[in-house]
Design a protein around this motif. Structure first.
Motif, PDB file in Angstrom:
ATOM      1  N   VAL A 106       0.820  -1.216   0.000  1.00 39.75           N
ATOM      2  CA  VAL A 106       0.000   0.000   0.000  1.00 39.75           C
ATOM      3  C   VAL A 106       0.854   1.266   0.000  1.00 39.75           C
ATOM      4  N   PRO A 107       1.935   1.363   0.805  1.00 40.40           N
ATOM      5  CA  PRO A 107       2.766   2.576   0.744  1.00 40.40           C
ATOM      6  C   PRO A 107       3.336   2.833  -0.646  1.00 40.40           C
ATOM      7  N   ILE A 108       3.662   1.781  -1.393  1.00 40.48           N
ATOM      8  CA  ILE A 108       4.169   1.960  -2.754  1.00 40.48           C
ATOM      9  C   ILE A 108       3.079   2.542  -3.637  1.00 40.48           C
ATOM     10  N   ALA A 109       1.875   1.972  -3.535  1.00 42.35           N
ATOM     11  CA  ALA A 109       0.752   2.443  -4.351  1.00 42.35           C
ATOM     12  C   ALA A 109       0.377   3.876  -4.003  1.00 42.35           C
ATOM     13  N   VAL A 110       0.296   4.187  -2.711  1.00 41.88           N
ATOM     14  CA  VAL A 110      -0.062   5.544  -2.283  1.00 41.88           C
ATOM     15  C   VAL A 110       1.025   6.534  -2.715  1.00 41.88           C
ATOM     16  N   GLY A 200     -10.384  -2.017  10.136  1.00 46.92           N
ATOM     17  CA  GLY A 200     -11.043  -2.763  11.196  1.00 46.92           C
ATOM     18  C   GLY A 200     -10.768  -4.247  11.170  1.00 46.92           C
ATOM     19  N   LEU A 201     -10.032  -4.720  10.155  1.00 45.69           N
ATOM     20  CA  LEU A 201      -9.710  -6.147  10.058  1.00 45.69           C
ATOM     21  C   LEU A 201      -8.229  -6.334   9.772  1.00 45.69           C
ATOM     22  N   ASN A 202      -7.724  -7.497  10.150  1.00 48.68           N
ATOM     23  CA  ASN A 202      -6.319  -7.854   9.899  1.00 48.68           C
ATOM     24  C   ASN A 202      -5.350  -6.817  10.458  1.00 48.68           C
ATOM     25  N   ASN A 203      -5.708  -6.264  11.624  1.00 44.03           N
ATOM     26  CA  ASN A 203      -4.861  -5.299  12.328  1.00 44.03           C
ATOM     27  C   ASN A 203      -4.573  -4.042  11.505  1.00 44.03           C
ATOM     28  N   VAL A 204      -5.479  -3.663  10.629  1.00 45.29           N
ATOM     29  CA  VAL A 204      -5.380  -2.418   9.875  1.00 45.29           C
ATOM     30  C   VAL A 204      -6.579  -1.553  10.238  1.00 45.29           C
ATOM     31  N   GLU A 207      -6.184   4.770  11.580  1.00 46.55           N
ATOM     32  CA  GLU A 207      -4.928   5.425  11.956  1.00 46.55           C
ATOM     33  C   GLU A 207      -3.747   4.868  11.169  1.00 46.55           C
ATOM     34  N   ASP A 208      -3.776   3.578  10.858  1.00 43.33           N
ATOM     35  CA  ASP A 208      -2.691   2.975  10.079  1.00 43.33           C
ATOM     36  C   ASP A 208      -2.667   3.536   8.659  1.00 43.33           C
ATOM     37  N   LEU A 209      -3.850   3.674   8.061  1.00 49.90           N
ATOM     38  CA  LEU A 209      -3.912   4.226   6.710  1.00 49.90           C
ATOM     39  C   LEU A 209      -3.521   5.700   6.708  1.00 49.90           C
ATOM     40  N   LEU A 210      -3.962   6.448   7.715  1.00 45.43           N
ATOM     41  CA  LEU A 210      -3.595   7.860   7.798  1.00 45.43           C
ATOM     42  C   LEU A 210      -2.084   8.026   7.906  1.00 45.43           C
ATOM     43  N   LEU A 213      -0.680   7.661   4.450  1.00 49.24           N
ATOM     44  CA  LEU A 213      -0.990   8.844   3.646  1.00 49.24           C
ATOM     45  C   LEU A 213      -0.074  10.006   4.005  1.00 49.24           C
ATOM     46  N   GLU A 214       0.109  10.223   5.295  1.00 47.59           N
ATOM     47  CA  GLU A 214       0.970  11.329   5.754  1.00 47.59           C
ATOM     48  C   GLU A 214       2.415  11.100   5.332  1.00 47.59           C
ATOM     49  N   ALA A 215       2.883   9.861   5.420  1.00 45.38           N
ATOM     50  CA  ALA A 215       4.263   9.552   5.026  1.00 45.38           C
ATOM     51  C   ALA A 215       4.491   9.794   3.540  1.00 45.38           C
TER      52      ALA A 215
END
Length: 248
Positions: A106-110, A200-204, A207-210, A213-215
């Motif tokens: 996901v970080p690569i895609a974002v 909400g699933l698989n420990n994601v 806040e993890d997605l935010l 995005l911020e990074a």
């Protein structure tokens, strides 16, 4: 990293029972938020082409990209390796796409999304947290009082209506409320086999997605769950800190 060898979702998925009332509500948010940012638009993940058709009908310069050539995108490419120059598009729409790739990617895609967006990004991902939505049209306060005095409206309903700020407007208002109830266990697999993860699933979670995005230099302007389809969690993002004012 090489692009994935084949599409993760069969193209027929989008043309057989895919659309329903809630999904059209999600389309509406995609269209309105993307239109508000405007400019030259890149849509990543074409689905059945509904959103692209409306945006083009509104006169926007739109380019579509998807990894599946059978969906007839303008460009066939992997979101993790977009064949576009930095800042080539004003607005990027990436709705219900990121969950189709492993979380570690996901970080690569974002990062790719952020690289090609000059103004802002509209995105959405599934949110597995249980939610209850309330939508109601509330008359103005004077009408509510009249109906209550004439016994056309139960007192408890009148009191609720008067407690809504919208009732104090001249013509009343449309009230939308969303209550979220978290799951007891956050390690269940996504209900959809085509999803690697959901909020909400698989420990994601949000806040993890935010953090991702911020990074990637995407600043959160606002996020929300579609009241008519709270399974879709939307994020409206500024492409960079020095361009934030152009988004708001």
């Amino acid at each position: 990293m090489e692009p994935i060898a084949s599409p993760q979702v069969d193209h027929t998925h989008y043309f057989s029972g895919y659309d329903h009332f809630g999904r059209f509500s999600s389309y509406w948010h995609q269209i309105e938020e993307t239109s508000a940012l405007g400019g030259r638009i890149l849509e990543i993940g074409t689905g059945n082409g509904t959103v692209a058709a409306v945006l083009r009908a509104r006169g926007f310069d739109l380019t579509t990209v998807d990894i599946d050539p059978q969906l007839n995108p303008d460009v066939v490419a992997d979101i993790r390796k977009l064949p576009f120059a930095a800042g080539e598009f004003d607005t990027v729409l990436v709705a219900e796409v990121l969950e189709h790739i492993p979380w570690d990617d996901v970080p690569i895609a974002v990062g790719e999304v952020a690289r090609v967006a000059a103004r802002g990004v509209v995105g959405s991902v599934p949110n597995a947290h249980v939610a209850f939505a309330l939508q109601a049209r509330v008359p103005n306060a004077l009408q509510v009082l009249r109906m209550a005095l004439r016994r056309r409206l139960p007192v408890r309903h009148a009191l609720w209506a008067l407690s809504q700020r919208g009732s104090w407007r001249r013509s009343g208002a449309f009230v939308r409320e969303l209550a979220e109830v978290g799951r007891l266990h956050a390690n269940e697999p996504p209900a959809c086999a085509q999803h690697f993860w959901e909020l909400g699933l698989n420990n994601v979670d949000r806040e993890d997605l935010l953090a991702v995005l911020e990074a990637c230099n995407l600043r959160l302007v606002r996020d929300f769950r579609a009241p008519a389809f709270p399974y879709h969690h939307f994020f409206v993002l500024a492409a960079a800190a020095d361009r934030a004012n152009s988004v708001e």
